[in-house]
Write an enzyme that holds these catalytic residues in place. Structure first.
Site, PDB file in Angstrom:
ATOM      1  N   ARG A  27       0.817  -1.217   0.000  1.00 50.06           N
ATOM      2  CA  ARG A  27       0.000   0.000   0.000  1.00 50.06           C
ATOM      3  C   ARG A  27       0.854   1.273   0.000  1.00 50.06           C
ATOM      4  O   ARG A  27       0.465   2.292  -0.571  1.00 50.06           O
ATOM      5  CB  ARG A  27      -0.932  -0.031   1.215  1.00 50.06           C
ATOM      6  CG  ARG A  27      -1.886   1.154   1.342  1.00 50.06           C
ATOM      7  CD  ARG A  27      -2.808   0.948   2.541  1.00 50.06           C
ATOM      8  NE  ARG A  27      -3.465   2.172   2.954  1.00 50.06           N
ATOM      9  CZ  ARG A  27      -4.640   2.601   2.508  1.00 50.06           C
ATOM     10  NH1 ARG A  27      -5.292   1.887   1.616  1.00 50.06           N
ATOM     11  NH2 ARG A  27      -5.162   3.725   2.957  1.00 50.06           N
ATOM     12  N   ILE A  66      -6.650   8.333  -1.051  1.00 48.09           N
ATOM     13  CA  ILE A  66      -6.661   6.870  -0.991  1.00 48.09           C
ATOM     14  C   ILE A  66      -7.484   6.518   0.245  1.00 48.09           C
ATOM     15  O   ILE A  66      -7.239   7.045   1.332  1.00 48.09           O
ATOM     16  CB  ILE A  66      -5.234   6.282  -0.928  1.00 48.09           C
ATOM     17  CG1 ILE A  66      -5.269   4.744  -0.829  1.00 48.09           C
ATOM     18  CG2 ILE A  66      -4.413   6.872   0.194  1.00 48.09           C
ATOM     19  CD1 ILE A  66      -3.888   4.088  -0.947  1.00 48.09           C
ATOM     20  N   SER A  67      -8.500   5.692   0.075  1.00 52.28           N
ATOM     21  CA  SER A  67      -9.448   5.435   1.145  1.00 52.28           C
ATOM     22  C   SER A  67      -8.793   4.745   2.335  1.00 52.28           C
ATOM     23  O   SER A  67      -7.764   4.064   2.209  1.00 52.28           O
ATOM     24  CB  SER A  67     -10.607   4.569   0.639  1.00 52.28           C
ATOM     25  OG  SER A  67     -11.408   5.269  -0.278  1.00 52.28           O
ATOM     26  N   GLN A  68      -9.401   4.917   3.492  1.00 56.94           N
ATOM     27  CA  GLN A  68      -9.042   4.175   4.699  1.00 56.94           C
ATOM     28  C   GLN A  68      -8.975   2.676   4.368  1.00 56.94           C
ATOM     29  O   GLN A  68      -9.842   2.157   3.663  1.00 56.94           O
ATOM     30  CB  GLN A  68     -10.122   4.457   5.742  1.00 56.94           C
ATOM     31  CG  GLN A  68     -10.048   3.680   7.028  1.00 56.94           C
ATOM     32  CD  GLN A  68     -11.323   3.881   7.841  1.00 56.94           C
ATOM     33  OE1 GLN A  68     -12.306   4.448   7.349  1.00 56.94           O
ATOM     34  NE2 GLN A  68     -11.308   3.413   9.063  1.00 56.94           N
ATOM     35  N   PRO A  69      -7.974   1.955   4.846  1.00 53.99           N
ATOM     36  CA  PRO A  69      -7.840   0.534   4.493  1.00 53.99           C
ATOM     37  C   PRO A  69      -9.108  -0.288   4.734  1.00 53.99           C
ATOM     38  O   PRO A  69      -9.468  -1.133   3.900  1.00 53.99           O
ATOM     39  CB  PRO A  69      -6.682   0.062   5.377  1.00 53.99           C
ATOM     40  CG  PRO A  69      -5.841   1.284   5.571  1.00 53.99           C
ATOM     41  CD  PRO A  69      -6.815   2.423   5.661  1.00 53.99           C
TER      42      PRO A  69
END
Length: 218
Positions: free
Chosen positions: A38, A64-67
């Site tokens: 990531r 980039i979205s939260q995992p």
């Protein structure tokens, strides 16, 4: 993907504490999350934040979205490995790469050329060959490759575009956040012949989906 040993412990911790602890236990998904680097998908200098439990800006007013949200949306697609998947909003390319590891083929649409080019390079660098990134307005889907077993929309729509529902196979799933610009509900829509069932999953906050069937640019 064993070529990327950096941040391996951070990936393990992310999967254990952010993903498994919140109830996601699909082993194919968890294994892909453990492998996918990531930190390569964030902007240079932000690598140390890549595995934090939060979204990260990637430029051009995108994130980039939260995992967990990336993992949840992928889980809701219920992929088994044979699917053709459409992603609307490539962004960093991380979600597209994850989908590529879990499906047969991914078409990912991105309206910002610079983000599309950056994502192409990173996806290629990590060795994922079944993701095609196309520059254009993804709010209308991508009819040339339809129908899709799954469609994931990674930005907030004011409502569900019928044009996307129409590009699902029978039984196919659309995962999309809908609502206002400031707060949305993550939804799953599933095609049942000419009908569509929907389910609300949880409240979320995404950047707005801009385009013909999304929000208009201010």
């Amino acid at each position: 993907m064993e070529m990327f040993p950096h941040f391996q412990q951070e990936r393990e911790d992310m999967v254990r504490w952010q993903i498994e602890e919140r109830g996601l236990h699909n082993q194919r998904l968890l294994e892909a999350l453990r492998k996918l680097p990531r930190h390569l998908f964030v902007q240079p200098g932000d690598e140390i934040y890549a595995y934090y439990d939060e979204p990260i800006p990637i430029g051009f007013h995108q994130t980039i979205s939260q995992p967990y949200i990336t993992a949840l949306m992928t889980s809701l697609a219920a992929l088994e490995g044979k699917e053709t998947v459409l992603e609307v909003g490539t962004g960093s390319g991380y979600q597209a790469a994850l989908l590529g590891m879990l499906s047969n083929r991914v078409i990912s649409m991105e309206r910002i050329p610079e983000l599309a080019e950056r994502a192409r390079k990173i996806v290629d660098e990590v060795g994922i060959k079944n993701v095609e990134i196309i520059i254009g307005d993804g709010t209308g889907g991508y009819p040339p490759e339809a129908p899709y077993q799954a469609i994931l929309v990674t930005a907030a729509a004011p409502s569900v575009p019928q044009v996307l529902l129409d590009q699902l196979t029978d039984g196919g799933r659309l995962i999309i956040p809908t609502g206002t610009r400031s707060l949305q509900q993550l939804q799953v829509w599933q095609r049942r012949g000419s009908h569509f069932d929907s389910e609300d999953i949880l409240p979320v906050v995404f950047v707005p989906l801009l385009g013909q069937y999304g929000w208009k640019e201010r």
